[in-house]
Design a protein around this motif. Structure first.
Motif, short mmCIF file in Angstrom:
data_model
loop_
_atom_site.label_atom_id
_atom_site.label_comp_id
_atom_site.label_asym_id
_atom_site.label_seq_id
_atom_site.Cartn_x
_atom_site.Cartn_y
_atom_site.Cartn_z
N GLY A 200 0.80 -1.22 0.00
CA GLY A 200 0.00 0.00 0.00
C GLY A 200 0.83 1.26 0.00
N TYR A 201 2.09 1.15 0.40
CA TYR A 201 2.97 2.31 0.40
C TYR A 201 3.39 2.72 -1.01
N VAL B 154 -1.87 -1.72 -4.14
CA VAL B 154 -2.66 -2.07 -2.96
C VAL B 154 -3.39 -3.40 -3.14
N THR C 43 -4.55 6.39 5.66
CA THR C 43 -3.47 6.30 4.68
C THR C 43 -3.94 5.60 3.42
N GLY C 44 -3.23 5.87 2.32
CA GLY C 44 -3.45 5.15 1.07
C GLY C 44 -4.84 5.32 0.49
N LYS D 130 -1.72 2.63 -8.25
CA LYS D 130 -2.68 2.16 -7.25
C LYS D 130 -2.89 0.66 -7.27
N THR E 260 1.33 2.99 -3.68
CA THR E 260 0.21 3.44 -4.51
C THR E 260 0.49 4.78 -5.17
#
Length: 369
Positions: free
Chosen positions: A96-97, A106, A182-183, A103, A99
């Motif tokens: 997820g970091y 994720v 986040t994300g 995207k 994205t």
């Protein structure tokens, strides 16, 4: 006195025995330098060290992992690029970091919205029997053009909805609240009315104490206890559907990976699969103990997330996923692959698996909040 030929034979046997006895002690040791995105204080980092210890034992000490915490070589969110550039041999992270790059990243964590009803076992089923792992490599190597090999290792969920400074009964109660998210999950909450503030885990409590945020989502259970969330907030809600099947990863520089022997590959993969199962089993007990401590020692109210909030989140995620699929063919390809796999295993499990919640309520009736 022995003939010279016999002496030579005996000497050769003795030398062979000495080499055989020395075994692994004389074998060349290989060390991979890898860094996590987590500080050493978190249980997520312990998944990393557990895996590293298992690699060491499986290899009889011939393959070692120098498992470093976040920031030791590069900042936490730079481990992917550092692995690509061979600044690091590899990393322990969460997709997820990434994205900000694409995207689609994720989806290889399981993704928000419940992964179409799949659990952690089903996610690994998709990864290894539904084409997920091949898409995973294609994403990094061909789509992002990164020199990286990836494997799943860290089942860090299901995660809680979050911590609040007041009771939450509906989406309307959340509007205007400043909340650490986040994300892509943060994008969903923003669309539902949150004022979303993104920050690393270590900054959450100081920000709350300064009044920068009113609420926060991190992980839940033992992770939140270790960070001291109970010292700021007393309303803790679960479950969430933003990361209920969320999985972290091992990253390896592809050039480094290809220099490893086939047996070393097998040690690494076997240790990763073991860490996925054994660490997660231990972690669930740690989370149970943590919730008990939060309630009994710290006076935290452990509350059930209103179903309407969960439903609105899933609808919000579906909308974002639809929009992203329309403009990102690779995102669509991975999402459809997950859904196709889920369409087979999820209905089967719903019918065939026993009603665990029914039995849980029978033996351990839920207490009124």
């Amino acid at each position: 006195m022995l003939p010279l030929k016999a002496k030579c034979v005996l000497s050769g046997l003795a030398l062979g025995a000495a080499v055989a006895l020395s075994g692994p002690a004389t074998a060349q040791t290989r060390t991979l330098n890898m860094q996590a995105t987590w500080p050493a204080s978190l249980t997520l980092y312990e998944n990393f060290t557990y895996w590293a210890e298992r690699v060491d034992k499986l290899s009889a000490g011939t393959l070692k992992i120098n498992a470093m915490p976040a920031g030791q070589v590069v900042p936490a969110f730079e481990v992917l690029d550092a692995t690509h550039k061979k600044v690091l041999d590899g990393a322990h992270a969460w997709g997820g970091y990434w994205t900000g790059k694409d995207k689609t990243a994720v989806l290889f964590t399981g993704g928000p919205g419940g992964t179409f009803g799949m659990d952690f076992t089903d996610f690994m089923g998709w990864m290894y029997f539904g084409g997920g792992w091949e898409l995973y490599q294609e994403f990094f190597q061909k789509h992002l053009k990164l020199n990286v090999v990836a494997y799943s290792v860290l089942p860090s969920g299901p995660q809680a909805f979050g911590w609040f400074n007041k009771p939450i009964t509906s989406v309307a109660d959340m509007k205007g609240m400043k909340c650490r998210q986040t994300g892509i999950a943060g994008e969903v909450w923003k669309a539902l009315g949150f004022t979303v503030v993104n920050m690393p885990g270590g900054e959450i409590i100081p920000s709350a104490q300064r009044g920068v945020i009113d609420c926060a989502e991190w992980v839940g259970g033992v992770e939140d206890l270790r960070l001291g969330f109970h010292n700021v907030w007393k309303f803790h809600y679960s479950p969430g559907v933003h990361e209920n099947t969320t999985v972290g990863e091992l990253l390896f520089n592809k050039d480094v990976w290809e220099t490893l022997k086939p047996q070393e590959h097998e040690w690494i993969k076997s240790a990763a699969n073991e860490a996925y199962v054994i660490w997660h089993a231990k972690w669930q007990r740690q989370n149970a103990d943590a919730l008990k401590e939060l309630q009994e020692k710290h006076g935290v109210q452990i509350l059930q997330t209103p179903r309407d909030i969960l439903l609105e989140f899933i609808k919000g995620w579906d909308k974002i996923a639809e929009e992203e699929s329309a403009k990102n063919p690779f995102f669509k390809k991975v999402l459809e692959s997950q859904k196709a796999y889920a369409s087979i295993v999820v209905p089967y499990k719903r019918f065939y698996f026993p009603p665990y919640s029914f039995m849980a309520n029978y033996y351990f009736p839920p207490k009124a909040n």
